[in-house]
Enzyme design. Structure first.
Site, mmCIF file in Angstrom:
data_model
loop_
_atom_site.group_PDB
_atom_site.id
_atom_site.type_symbol
_atom_site.label_atom_id
_atom_site.label_comp_id
_atom_site.label_asym_id
_atom_site.label_seq_id
_atom_site.Cartn_x
_atom_site.Cartn_y
_atom_site.Cartn_z
ATOM 1 N N ARG A 58 0.736 -1.267 -0.040
ATOM 2 C CA ARG A 58 0.117 0.335 -0.178
ATOM 3 C C ARG A 58 1.615 0.997 -0.357
ATOM 4 N NH1 ARG A 58 -4.157 0.636 4.639
ATOM 5 N NH2 ARG A 58 -4.650 1.274 2.935
ATOM 6 N N GLN A 90 -9.238 9.815 7.954
ATOM 7 C CA GLN A 90 -8.822 8.775 8.990
ATOM 8 C C GLN A 90 -8.271 8.092 8.131
ATOM 9 O OE1 GLN A 90 -12.806 6.779 9.794
ATOM 10 N NE2 GLN A 90 -13.461 7.971 8.382
ATOM 11 N N HIS A 108 -5.621 7.590 12.341
ATOM 12 C CA HIS A 108 -5.342 6.271 11.995
ATOM 13 C C HIS A 108 -3.931 6.487 11.775
ATOM 14 C CE1 HIS A 108 -10.136 5.359 11.837
ATOM 15 N NE2 HIS A 108 -9.396 5.546 12.577
ATOM 16 N N THR A 175 -16.777 8.854 4.071
ATOM 17 C CA THR A 175 -16.635 7.544 5.211
ATOM 18 C C THR A 175 -18.108 6.517 5.523
ATOM 19 O OG1 THR A 175 -15.887 7.066 7.475
ATOM 20 C CG2 THR A 175 -16.721 9.460 7.066
HETATM 21 P P1 OAD Z 1 -15.187 2.563 4.070
HETATM 22 O O1 OAD Z 1 -14.415 1.729 2.879
HETATM 23 O O2 OAD Z 1 -15.506 2.009 5.242
HETATM 24 O O3 OAD Z 1 -16.301 3.652 3.785
HETATM 25 C C1 OAD Z 1 -15.971 4.492 2.507
HETATM 26 C C2 OAD Z 1 -17.250 5.213 2.161
HETATM 27 O O4 OAD Z 1 -17.288 6.055 1.143
HETATM 28 C C3 OAD Z 1 -18.085 4.593 1.385
HETATM 29 O O5 OAD Z 1 -19.645 4.650 2.307
HETATM 30 C C4 OAD Z 1 -18.506 4.826 0.286
HETATM 31 O O6 OAD Z 1 -19.713 4.783 -0.062
HETATM 32 C C5 OAD Z 1 -17.988 6.298 0.192
HETATM 33 N N1 OAD Z 1 -17.227 6.053 -1.516
HETATM 34 C C6 OAD Z 1 -16.978 5.603 -2.066
HETATM 35 N N2 OAD Z 1 -16.479 6.359 -3.174
HETATM 36 C C7 OAD Z 1 -16.503 7.507 -3.302
HETATM 37 C C8 OAD Z 1 -16.289 9.292 -3.508
HETATM 38 N N3 OAD Z 1 -15.365 8.395 -4.595
HETATM 39 N N4 OAD Z 1 -16.861 9.995 -3.558
HETATM 40 C C9 OAD Z 1 -17.445 9.924 -1.950
HETATM 41 N N5 OAD Z 1 -17.602 9.415 -1.110
HETATM 42 C C10 OAD Z 1 -17.157 7.373 -1.566
HETATM 43 O O7 OAD Z 1 -13.732 3.749 4.344
HETATM 44 P P2 OAD Z 1 -13.825 4.062 6.178
HETATM 45 O O8 OAD Z 1 -15.179 5.380 6.389
HETATM 46 O O9 OAD Z 1 -12.438 5.106 5.761
HETATM 47 O O10 OAD Z 1 -9.317 2.302 9.778
HETATM 48 O O11 OAD Z 1 -13.481 3.520 6.756
HETATM 49 C C11 OAD Z 1 -12.993 3.909 8.047
HETATM 50 C C12 OAD Z 1 -11.645 2.649 9.012
HETATM 51 O O12 OAD Z 1 -12.063 1.938 8.589
HETATM 52 C C13 OAD Z 1 -10.267 2.871 8.103
HETATM 53 O O13 OAD Z 1 -10.003 4.672 8.810
HETATM 54 C C14 OAD Z 1 -9.442 1.938 8.727
HETATM 55 C C15 OAD Z 1 -10.973 0.464 7.700
HETATM 56 O O14 OAD Z 1 -10.880 -0.229 8.923
HETATM 57 C C16 OAD Z 1 -8.270 1.672 10.195
HETATM 58 O O15 OAD Z 1 -7.455 1.080 9.223
HETATM 59 C C17 OAD Z 1 -7.800 1.955 11.033
#
Ligand code: OAD
Length: 231
Positions: A58, A90, A108, A175
């Site tokens: 990554r 995050q 994070h 998110t």
């Molecule tokens: P997720 O993968 O859980 O969520 C990503 C969000 O972004 C989803 O709701 C998608 O619908 C949205 N999305 C995708 N493409 C997009 C775009 N082009 N424009 C706007 N939105 C879009 O990722 P996070 O919420 O960041 O933690 O996940 C939170 C944490 O879980 C991460 O920081 C990581 C993970 O496990 C650790 O590793 C500690």
């Protein structure tokens, strides 16, 4: 009334259009991997090489991506906004800083930082960790990725909670709202009297908690919102 103090929370969705995979969903990073196999301290104790290689790949992939219109718009807001502004991400990529954001905290951790489990130093790191390089400070070959794994305490929580307590606008971008404590920030902001806005590709688990939700790609929705804020 125009807000003065803003807290913005970003997640993987803000980097999706740059080509960084999100975590959840059909093409998400957690699809081919069990979270417990790579993103916990137990996984690192059990199979350090597997975990190091996962994060090495990554880290190397960051060289092939660039900030998108959402990162650039948030950096413009940071530069031009006269009130308080804190961008809490995050994300462990460096696309916000490469886009130009300055008032930024990585809750994070960061892919481009290592953490020495012997002396606690966290040096900037762009190469691999799987070949057990020595710590530049103490010399011990005990570097791990400076990533907050499940079960560990996110960084900068005091500073973040103080900023949320003072903000009058809280914006969550890209998110899923699946991971705490970040998923709880919207409720904390509301308790502090802030207006809350979600910008996400689709409705998320947390959508009903927000005063307003805008759905669509961050690369389109964020520049539009920033224009409104600065207009
Ligand atoms: P997720 O993968 O859980 O969520 C990503 C969000 O972004 C989803 O709701 C998608 O619908 C949205 N999305 C995708 N493409 C997009 C775009 N082009 N424009 C706007 N939105 C879009 O990722 P996070 O919420 O960041 O933690 O996940 C939170 C944490 O879980 C991460 O920081 C990581 C993970 O496990 C650790 O590793 C500690």
């Amino acid at each position: 009334m125009k807000p003065r103090n803003i807290v913005i929370l970003t997640g993987a969705g803000v980097s999706a259009e740059s080509g960084v995979p999100t975590f959840r969903g059909p093409d998400g990073l957690w699809e081919g991997h069990h979270i417990e196999a790579v993103a916990t301290p137990q996984a690192f104790r059990r199979d350090p090489l597997l975990v190091q290689r996962f994060y090495d790949a990554r880290r190397a992939a960051l060289g092939k991506v660039v900030p998108n219109a959402a990162h650039l718009a948030l950096a413009r807001l940071d530069a031009e906004w006269r009130g308080e502004l804190l961008l809490v991400t995050q994300n462990v990529d460096d696309l916000h800083e490469r886009g130009g954001s300055q008032r930024l905290l990585h809750m994070h951790g960061e892919l481009q930082r290592a953490l020495c489990t012997a002396c606690g130093t966290a040096p900037a790191w762009t190469g691999a960790l799987s070949d057990d390089p020595p710590c530049p400070r103490c010399g011990a070959a005990r570097l791990r990725p400076d990533i907050v794994w499940f079960g560990e305490m996110p960084y900068h929580m005091d500073e973040i909670e103080m900023a949320i307590g003072r903000c009058d606008l809280f914006v969550s971008i890209g998110t899923s709202g699946a991971v705490y404590p970040a998923a709880g920030f919207v409720t904390q902001a509301q308790r502090a009297g802030a207006r809350t806005l979600e910008i996400n590709l689709d409705p998320s688990a947390g959508t009903p908690l927000f005063d307003e939700a805008r759905h669509g790609p961050a690369g389109t929705q964020v520049p539009k919102w920033v224009d409104e804020m600065l207009g």
